[in-house]
Design an enzyme around this catalytic site. Structure first.
Site, mmCIF file in Angstrom:
data_model
loop_
_atom_site.group_PDB
_atom_site.id
_atom_site.type_symbol
_atom_site.label_atom_id
_atom_site.label_comp_id
_atom_site.label_asym_id
_atom_site.label_seq_id
_atom_site.Cartn_x
_atom_site.Cartn_y
_atom_site.Cartn_z
ATOM 1 N N LYS A 22 0.836 -1.203 0.000
ATOM 2 C CA LYS A 22 0.000 0.000 0.000
ATOM 3 C C LYS A 22 0.873 1.256 0.000
ATOM 4 O O LYS A 22 0.671 2.156 -0.816
ATOM 5 C CB LYS A 22 -0.888 0.001 1.256
ATOM 6 C CG LYS A 22 -1.550 1.332 1.521
ATOM 7 C CD LYS A 22 -2.445 1.300 2.732
ATOM 8 C CE LYS A 22 -1.795 1.738 4.027
ATOM 9 N NZ LYS A 22 -1.486 3.168 4.109
ATOM 10 N N ASN A 23 1.830 1.302 0.933
ATOM 11 C CA ASN A 23 2.597 2.538 1.094
ATOM 12 C C ASN A 23 3.584 2.791 -0.047
ATOM 13 O O ASN A 23 4.176 3.868 -0.132
ATOM 14 C CB ASN A 23 3.347 2.544 2.429
ATOM 15 C CG ASN A 23 2.403 2.769 3.595
ATOM 16 O OD1 ASN A 23 1.224 3.060 3.392
ATOM 17 N ND2 ASN A 23 2.923 2.639 4.804
ATOM 18 N N CYS A 116 -5.719 13.075 13.443
ATOM 19 C CA CYS A 116 -5.612 11.699 12.944
ATOM 20 C C CYS A 116 -5.516 10.808 14.153
ATOM 21 O O CYS A 116 -5.040 11.208 15.202
ATOM 22 C CB CYS A 116 -4.376 11.633 12.057
ATOM 23 S SG CYS A 116 -3.379 10.191 12.207
ATOM 24 N N ARG A 121 0.577 14.256 13.676
ATOM 25 C CA ARG A 121 1.077 14.013 12.313
ATOM 26 C C ARG A 121 1.015 15.252 11.425
ATOM 27 O O ARG A 121 0.232 15.323 10.474
ATOM 28 C CB ARG A 121 0.300 12.863 11.653
ATOM 29 C CG ARG A 121 0.527 11.569 12.375
ATOM 30 C CD ARG A 121 -0.161 10.419 11.681
ATOM 31 N NE ARG A 121 0.604 9.893 10.551
ATOM 32 C CZ ARG A 121 0.210 8.843 9.846
ATOM 33 N NH1 ARG A 121 -0.912 8.239 10.123
ATOM 34 N NH2 ARG A 121 0.944 8.419 8.847
ATOM 35 N N ASP A 305 4.548 0.447 12.062
ATOM 36 C CA ASP A 305 3.341 -0.177 11.531
ATOM 37 C C ASP A 305 3.200 -1.654 11.924
ATOM 38 O O ASP A 305 2.213 -2.296 11.574
ATOM 39 C CB ASP A 305 3.296 -0.042 10.000
ATOM 40 C CG ASP A 305 2.948 1.375 9.567
ATOM 41 O OD1 ASP A 305 2.578 2.185 10.429
ATOM 42 O OD2 ASP A 305 3.050 1.681 8.360
ATOM 43 N N ARG A 397 -8.583 -0.653 4.476
ATOM 44 C CA ARG A 397 -7.719 0.392 3.912
ATOM 45 C C ARG A 397 -6.376 -0.198 3.479
ATOM 46 O O ARG A 397 -5.755 0.312 2.541
ATOM 47 C CB ARG A 397 -7.435 1.479 4.950
ATOM 48 C CG ARG A 397 -8.591 2.413 5.215
ATOM 49 C CD ARG A 397 -8.139 3.580 6.061
ATOM 50 N NE ARG A 397 -6.825 4.014 5.614
ATOM 51 C CZ ARG A 397 -5.876 4.489 6.398
ATOM 52 N NH1 ARG A 397 -6.077 4.635 7.679
ATOM 53 N NH2 ARG A 397 -4.711 4.851 5.900
HETATM 54 C C1 UD1 Z 1 4.394 6.864 6.553
HETATM 55 C C2 UD1 Z 1 3.510 5.672 6.304
HETATM 56 C C3 UD1 Z 1 2.929 5.158 7.615
HETATM 57 C C4 UD1 Z 1 4.050 4.894 8.616
HETATM 58 C C5 UD1 Z 1 4.966 6.102 8.754
HETATM 59 C C6 UD1 Z 1 6.187 5.837 9.613
HETATM 60 C C7 UD1 Z 1 2.683 6.081 4.068
HETATM 61 C C8 UD1 Z 1 1.522 6.406 3.203
HETATM 62 N N1 UD1 Z 1 2.461 6.043 5.390
HETATM 63 O O1 UD1 Z 1 3.555 7.887 7.117
HETATM 64 O O2 UD1 Z 1 2.217 3.958 7.360
HETATM 65 O O3 UD1 Z 1 3.488 4.618 9.887
HETATM 66 O O4 UD1 Z 1 5.434 6.519 7.457
HETATM 67 O O5 UD1 Z 1 6.921 4.797 9.106
HETATM 68 O O6 UD1 Z 1 3.769 5.817 3.590
HETATM 69 N N2 UD1 Z 1 6.560 14.492 10.967
HETATM 70 C C9 UD1 Z 1 6.552 15.838 11.304
HETATM 71 N N3 UD1 Z 1 6.305 16.736 10.305
HETATM 72 C C10 UD1 Z 1 6.060 16.358 9.024
HETATM 73 C C11 UD1 Z 1 6.082 14.996 8.695
HETATM 74 C C12 UD1 Z 1 6.336 14.071 9.695
HETATM 75 O O7 UD1 Z 1 6.758 16.207 12.459
HETATM 76 O O8 UD1 Z 1 5.851 17.238 8.171
HETATM 77 C C13 UD1 Z 1 6.831 13.479 12.027
HETATM 78 C C14 UD1 Z 1 5.609 12.584 12.297
HETATM 79 O O9 UD1 Z 1 4.710 13.170 13.229
HETATM 80 C C15 UD1 Z 1 6.272 11.346 12.828
HETATM 81 C C16 UD1 Z 1 7.574 11.251 12.009
HETATM 82 O O10 UD1 Z 1 7.806 12.585 11.511
HETATM 83 O O11 UD1 Z 1 6.604 11.512 14.184
HETATM 84 C C17 UD1 Z 1 7.581 10.295 10.854
HETATM 85 O O12 UD1 Z 1 6.377 10.470 10.115
HETATM 86 P P1 UD1 Z 1 6.315 10.211 8.542
HETATM 87 O O13 UD1 Z 1 7.452 9.335 8.128
HETATM 88 O O14 UD1 Z 1 6.163 11.501 7.857
HETATM 89 O O15 UD1 Z 1 4.951 9.412 8.407
HETATM 90 P P2 UD1 Z 1 4.053 9.401 7.125
HETATM 91 O O16 UD1 Z 1 4.887 9.666 5.932
HETATM 92 O O17 UD1 Z 1 2.837 10.231 7.356
#
Ligand code: UD1
Length: 418
Positions: A22-23, A116, A121, A305, A397
């Protein structure tokens, strides 16, 4: 709404085929927005989230068709540049269209994801990165409005924490930018590498594949992609853990064992037999599992995850285990539900301390997010009696045909209308 009924305490036996990730599929689909033409993506799972991103692409003017697991997407006539609140609120990953729309059309309007289930996030890294590349950003009515005067400019983007979708968004923006972009502390998840490979095959110039420093030299144009989605490492891990928790022996096929270094090591340490062979993993449980400690980390560390599912396994382990969640706050919602099944778990800050018991008991529980739901399925398969999981749309999902795959492993599980 559907619910899942599991009659537990039956061993799992047989073979399960893993679907495309999915990701990985979500960013690959978003990347087709970068350039016109028919793009071909193989091994795409049929999930609620992949259908959501395709619905989003349709609203932008793209066409698509599916032949088996191969998805063909045409993005010749993009006539909109907005991701609406209705779509983004059902799937945060809709934010992945921001980078490619900005790169191709010079403008994008994307709803902020809002709250969320697994914590705040934010998307500040995505926005800061695009800002460093010359995008003008404004917030209007809950939407990010992004634009560029002529073309995005290469820039340096540093992530405080390696963000997966953040890295993907900046990558997609940078491939058509003028000049060089450097992403420092980039996420190294295999799904990012899958996107790097797709973009490279389209003519992008990217150095640092698989590393935390990606260097992208922008090009003027790209060609349509032909790419294969990598196997879902989280689905793979979920079935391995399910067999470990319920007992039995299963061959998990069409996966990539190299994408699960931390999990396989931990499962072996817990006493499970794990035999890798090419793209398959044979898992079996000979005796009660031993407790292990885990701490979630960015790749190649233990994936957040799989944290919830591992907790179900540890609920039945011999001894005390400590599970620390370092990626997301508020990602222990499954704990209250597991406790309804008899699990002995205490939360202390970002750690959960689990005292393994001999037997879980079936109960009525509620799914709260995708991976929390998976942990309840895993627990239900092992529990004595019947477990009823409501709100299973969360599961749909991210897990392709979970009921069918579990039934093929001999599980007594079916769906019912609530
Ligand atoms: C992706 C995955 C999700 C997985 C996560 C962590 C997809 C579609 N989803 O989510 O399944 O659980 O990686 O492996 O690929 N953060 C910030 N600011 C930002 C972005 C992130 O502070 O702008 C923080 C987040 O709150 C979190 C960390 O960075 O603590 C990592 O998050 P991130 O890798 O961005 O998660 P996603 O990409 O949303």
């Amino acid at each position: 709404m559907d619910k899942l009924i599991i009659e537990g305490a039956h061993k799992l036996q047989g073979e399960v085929r893993i679907s495309g990730a999915k990701n990985a599929a979500l960013p690959l689909i978003a990347a087709t927005l970068l350039t016109p033409g028919w793009h071909v993506i193989h091994n795409v799972p049929d999930l609620r989230d992949t259908r959501t991103i395709l619905a989003l692409l349709e609203t932008l003017g793209a066409e698509w068709k599916k032949e088996g697991t191969t998805l063909l997407i045409n993005t010749d006539s993009l006539n909109k540049f907005e991701a609406s609140y209705d779509l983004v609120k059902t799937m945060r990953a809709s934010i992945l269209v921001l980078g490619p729309l900005l790169a191709r059309l010079g403008k994008a309007r994307v709803s902020l994801p809002g709250g969320c289930a697994i914590g705040a996030r934010p998307i500040d890294f995505h926005l800061q990165g695009l800002n460093n590349m010359g995008a003008n950003l404004a917030l209007e009515d809950g939407y990010v409005e992004a634009s560029v005067v002529t073309r995005l400019m290469g820039g340096t983007v540093y992530f405080d924490i390696p963000s997966v979708t953040g890295t993907e968004n900046i990558l997609m923006a940078a491939v058509l930018a003028k000049g060089e972009t450097v992403i420092k502390n980039a996420a190294r998840e295999p799904e990012v590498t899958n996107l790097v490979d797709m973009l490279t095959s389209m003519g992008a110039r990217i150095k640092g594949r698989d590393s935390d420093r990606l260097i992208i030299r922008g090009v003027k144009s790209l060609k349509p992609a032909v790419v294969t989605t990598i196997p879902d490492r989280i689905e793979t891990g979920t079935y391995l853990i399910a067999v470990g928790t319920a007992g039995g022996e299963a061959n998990v096929t069409h996966c990539n064992p190299a994408h699960l270094p931390a999990l396989l090591e931990k499962l072996r340490a817990s006493g499970l037999s794990i035999k890798e062979s090419g793209d398959s993993i044979l898992v079996s449980r000979q005796a009660r599992v031993q407790s292990i400690d885990i701490k979630t980390q960015p790749y190649p560390g233990f994936p957040t995850d799989l944290q919830a599912q591992l907790m179900s396994l540890m609920s039945l382990a011999n001894g005390l285990s400590v599970v620390s969640e370092t990626i997301f706050e508020n990602r222990f919602m499954h704990v209250a539900e597991l406790k309804r099944m008899g699990a002995e778990i205490k939360i202390n800050g970002n750690s959960a301390i689990i005292k393994g018991i001999e037997q879980l008991k079936g109960a009525r529980v509620m799914a709260t997010d995708l991976r929390a739901s998976a942990s309840l399925v895993v627990a239900g398969l092992a529990a004595r009696g019947v477990t009823e999981i409501s709100r299973i749309y969360h599961l749909e999902r991210g897990y392709e045909d979970m009921v069918g795959k579990l039934q093929a492993l001999g599980a007594k599980v079916h769906k019912e209308k609530e």
